[in-house]
Design a protein around this motif. Structure first.
Motif, PDB file in Angstrom:
ATOM      1  N   HIS A   1       0.977  -1.610   0.178  1.00 11.85           N
ATOM      2  CA  HIS A   1      -0.331  -0.071   0.079  1.00 11.85           C
ATOM      3  C   HIS A   1       0.640   1.372  -0.267  1.00 11.85           C
ATOM      4  O   HIS A   1       0.552   2.032   0.074  1.00 11.85           O
ATOM      5  N   ASP A   2       2.197   0.768  -0.163  1.00  8.99           N
ATOM      6  CA  ASP A   2       3.107   2.419  -0.494  1.00  8.99           C
ATOM      7  C   ASP A   2       2.824   2.624  -1.312  1.00  8.99           C
ATOM      8  O   ASP A   2       3.141   1.878  -2.977  1.00  8.99           O
ATOM      9  N   LEU A   3       2.702   3.863  -2.267  1.00 11.11           N
ATOM     10  CA  LEU A   3       2.551   4.244  -3.432  1.00 11.11           C
ATOM     11  C   LEU A   3       3.927   4.330  -4.285  1.00 11.11           C
ATOM     12  O   LEU A   3       5.032   4.829  -3.675  1.00 11.11           O
ATOM     13  N   PRO A   4       3.721   4.147  -5.834  1.00 10.66           N
ATOM     14  CA  PRO A   4       5.138   4.219  -6.316  1.00 10.66           C
ATOM     15  C   PRO A   4       5.494   4.908  -6.569  1.00 10.66           C
ATOM     16  O   PRO A   4       5.057   6.267  -6.830  1.00 10.66           O
ATOM     17  N   PRO A   5       6.926   5.615  -6.287  1.00 12.70           N
ATOM     18  CA  PRO A   5       8.066   6.713  -5.944  1.00 12.70           C
ATOM     19  C   PRO A   5       7.196   7.578  -7.534  1.00 12.70           C
ATOM     20  O   PRO A   5       7.514   6.972  -8.673  1.00 12.70           O
ATOM     21  N   LEU A   6       7.084   8.995  -7.183  1.00 13.42           N
ATOM     22  CA  LEU A   6       6.929   9.422  -8.784  1.00 13.42           C
ATOM     23  C   LEU A   6       8.578   9.576  -9.271  1.00 13.42           C
ATOM     24  O   LEU A   6       9.939   9.866  -8.677  1.00 13.42           O
ATOM     25  N   PRO A   7       8.620   9.796 -10.232  1.00 14.98           N
ATOM     26  CA  PRO A   7       9.623   9.935 -11.666  1.00 14.98           C
ATOM     27  C   PRO A   7      10.649  11.255 -11.292  1.00 14.98           C
ATOM     28  O   PRO A   7       9.057  12.341 -11.008  1.00 14.98           O
ATOM     29  N   SER A   8      11.253  11.486 -11.493  1.00 12.86           N
ATOM     30  CA  SER A   8      12.197  12.056 -11.558  1.00 12.86           C
ATOM     31  C   SER A   8      11.462  13.621 -12.772  1.00 12.86           C
ATOM     32  O   SER A   8      11.796  14.975 -12.376  1.00 12.86           O
ATOM     33  N   SER A   9      10.901  13.143 -13.525  1.00  8.80           N
ATOM     34  CA  SER A   9      10.340  14.081 -14.688  1.00  8.80           C
ATOM     35  C   SER A   9       9.125  14.943 -14.025  1.00  8.80           C
ATOM     36  O   SER A   9       8.694  15.295 -14.891  1.00  8.80           O
ATOM     37  N   ALA A  10       8.777  14.192 -13.114  1.00  5.48           N
ATOM     38  CA  ALA A  10       7.337  14.076 -12.436  1.00  5.48           C
ATOM     39  C   ALA A  10       7.456  16.091 -11.534  1.00  5.48           C
ATOM     40  O   ALA A  10       8.201  15.883 -10.948  1.00  5.48           O
ATOM     41  N   GLN A  11       7.080  16.454 -12.359  1.00  8.40           N
ATOM     42  CA  GLN A  11       6.598  17.908 -11.299  1.00  8.40           C
ATOM     43  C   GLN A  11       5.938  18.349 -11.092  1.00  8.40           C
ATOM     44  O   GLN A  11       4.891  18.406 -11.776  1.00  8.40           O
ATOM     45  N   ALA A  12       5.276  18.442 -10.086  1.00  8.06           N
ATOM     46  CA  ALA A  12       4.151  19.438  -9.237  1.00  8.06           C
ATOM     47  C   ALA A  12       3.708  20.556  -8.925  1.00  8.06           C
ATOM     48  O   ALA A  12       4.988  21.223  -8.613  1.00  8.06           O
ATOM     49  N   GLY A  13       2.847  20.981  -9.800  1.00  7.79           N
ATOM     50  CA  GLY A  13       2.334  22.280  -9.994  1.00  7.79           C
ATOM     51  C   GLY A  13       2.237  23.444  -9.032  1.00  7.79           C
ATOM     52  O   GLY A  13       2.688  22.478  -7.376  1.00  7.79           O
ATOM     53  N   PRO A  14       2.589  24.429  -8.431  1.00 10.49           N
ATOM     54  CA  PRO A  14       2.283  25.489  -7.210  1.00 10.49           C
ATOM     55  C   PRO A  14       0.984  24.979  -6.062  1.00 10.49           C
ATOM     56  O   PRO A  14      -0.293  24.780  -7.164  1.00 10.49           O
ATOM     57  N   GLY A  15       1.310  24.170  -4.880  1.00 14.05           N
ATOM     58  CA  GLY A  15      -0.068  24.161  -4.134  1.00 14.05           C
ATOM     59  C   GLY A  15      -0.005  22.630  -4.371  1.00 14.05           C
ATOM     60  O   GLY A  15      -0.986  22.772  -3.551  1.00 14.05           O
ATOM     61  N   ALA A  16       0.509  21.532  -5.314  1.00 15.02           N
ATOM     62  CA  ALA A  16      -0.118  20.450  -5.549  1.00 15.02           C
ATOM     63  C   ALA A  16       0.932  19.373  -5.387  1.00 15.02           C
ATOM     64  O   ALA A  16       1.675  18.687  -6.106  1.00 15.02           O
ATOM     65  N   ASP A  17       1.386  19.408  -3.338  1.00 12.99           N
ATOM     66  CA  ASP A  17       2.395  18.752  -3.333  1.00 12.99           C
ATOM     67  C   ASP A  17       1.075  17.017  -3.115  1.00 12.99           C
ATOM     68  O   ASP A  17      -0.035  17.149  -3.426  1.00 12.99           O
ATOM     69  N   ASP A  18       2.936  16.361  -3.321  1.00 11.85           N
ATOM     70  CA  ASP A  18       2.378  14.903  -3.047  1.00 11.85           C
ATOM     71  C   ASP A  18       2.232  14.227  -1.548  1.00 11.85           C
ATOM     72  O   ASP A  18       2.429  14.199  -0.707  1.00 11.85           O
ATOM     73  N   PRO A  19       0.882  14.151  -1.534  1.00 13.70           N
ATOM     74  CA  PRO A  19       0.222  13.876  -0.004  1.00 13.70           C
ATOM     75  C   PRO A  19       0.723  12.646   0.210  1.00 13.70           C
ATOM     76  O   PRO A  19       0.815  12.745   1.670  1.00 13.70           O
ATOM     77  N   ALA A  20       1.398  11.676  -0.303  1.00 12.85           N
ATOM     78  CA  ALA A  20       1.558  10.758  -0.067  1.00 12.85           C
ATOM     79  C   ALA A  20       3.054  11.098   0.719  1.00 12.85           C
ATOM     80  O   ALA A  20       3.900   9.734   1.159  1.00 12.85           O
ATOM     81  N   ASP A  21       3.533  11.701   0.593  1.00 13.10           N
ATOM     82  CA  ASP A  21       5.503  12.675   0.571  1.00 13.10           C
ATOM     83  C   ASP A  21       5.456  13.370   2.147  1.00 13.10           C
ATOM     84  O   ASP A  21       5.324  13.942   2.454  1.00 13.10           O
ATOM     85  N   PRO A  22       5.743  11.896   2.839  1.00 10.12           N
ATOM     86  CA  PRO A  22       6.456  12.404   3.944  1.00 10.12           C
ATOM     87  C   PRO A  22       7.000  13.899   4.295  1.00 10.12           C
ATOM     88  O   PRO A  22       6.320  14.656   5.099  1.00 10.12           O
TER      89      PRO A  22
END
Length: 173
Positions: A149-170
């Motif tokens: 139940h751990d999310l797969p890691p985001l690839p380095s190419s994935a850039q979150a936009g402003p305020g779009a934090d990854d909720p699974a990222d501690p």
């Protein structure tokens, strides 16, 4: 090859046809029900049993059938280790096996002719998994998620936009 089948009342006639067709074509069908028409039956009862049997018997495949195939696919996908695909064309039947190594397909008994659905099953059963690294990698990601139940890691190419934090990222907590 053993082929496990399950359905609801909307798939009963197609399932009976497929049992005969599979036998005629050298497959070993295993019918998980239902066996009589009941307009109020519940597809999870039969589709989960068919998917459980596929999971317990590596190398076997399964077909679940309903009016649209949607609920039946969802039920089969609740079984650990099962990848069930909704099939509505020869191409989706091919890709379910070739790219996703699906062990179960769901078909909609009210969506297609008997000949079309039989052909979808035939294509699914005859198509091997490609084994391509990218497809194997993606299947492994899903299996890992199912297990941990751990999310797969985001690839380095994935850039979150402003305020779009990854909720699974501690680090975002």
């Amino acid at each position: 090859m053993r082929v496990h089948l399950g359905c609801d009342h909307a798939g009963l006639d197609l399932k009976a046809h497929l049992v005969a067709w599979l036998t005629e074509h050298g497959y070993e069908p295993v019918d998980h029900g239902p066996f009589v028409y009941d307009a109020l039956d519940d597809y999870p009862v039969f589709c989960i049993r068919a998917a459980e049997a596929v999971a317990a018997e590596p190398g076997s495949l399964g077909v679940v059938i309903g009016g649209s195939g949607n609920g039946e696919q969802m039920a089969a996908n609740k079984v650990a280790g099962i990848r069930s695909a909704l099939v509505w064309s020869e191409e989706t039947a091919t890709l379910a096996r070739e790219h996703n190594d699906a062990q179960v397909i769901a078909v909609g008994g009210r969506m297609h002719s008997l000949d079309e659905m039989t052909r979808f099953v035939e294509v699914f059963l005859a198509t091997p998994f490609s084994g391509e690294e990218r497809h194997a990698r993606r299947i492994a990601m899903m299996a890992d998620y199912e297990r941990t139940h751990d999310l797969p890691p985001l690839p380095s190419s994935a850039q979150a936009g402003p305020g779009a934090d990854d909720p699974a990222d501690p680090a975002d907590a």
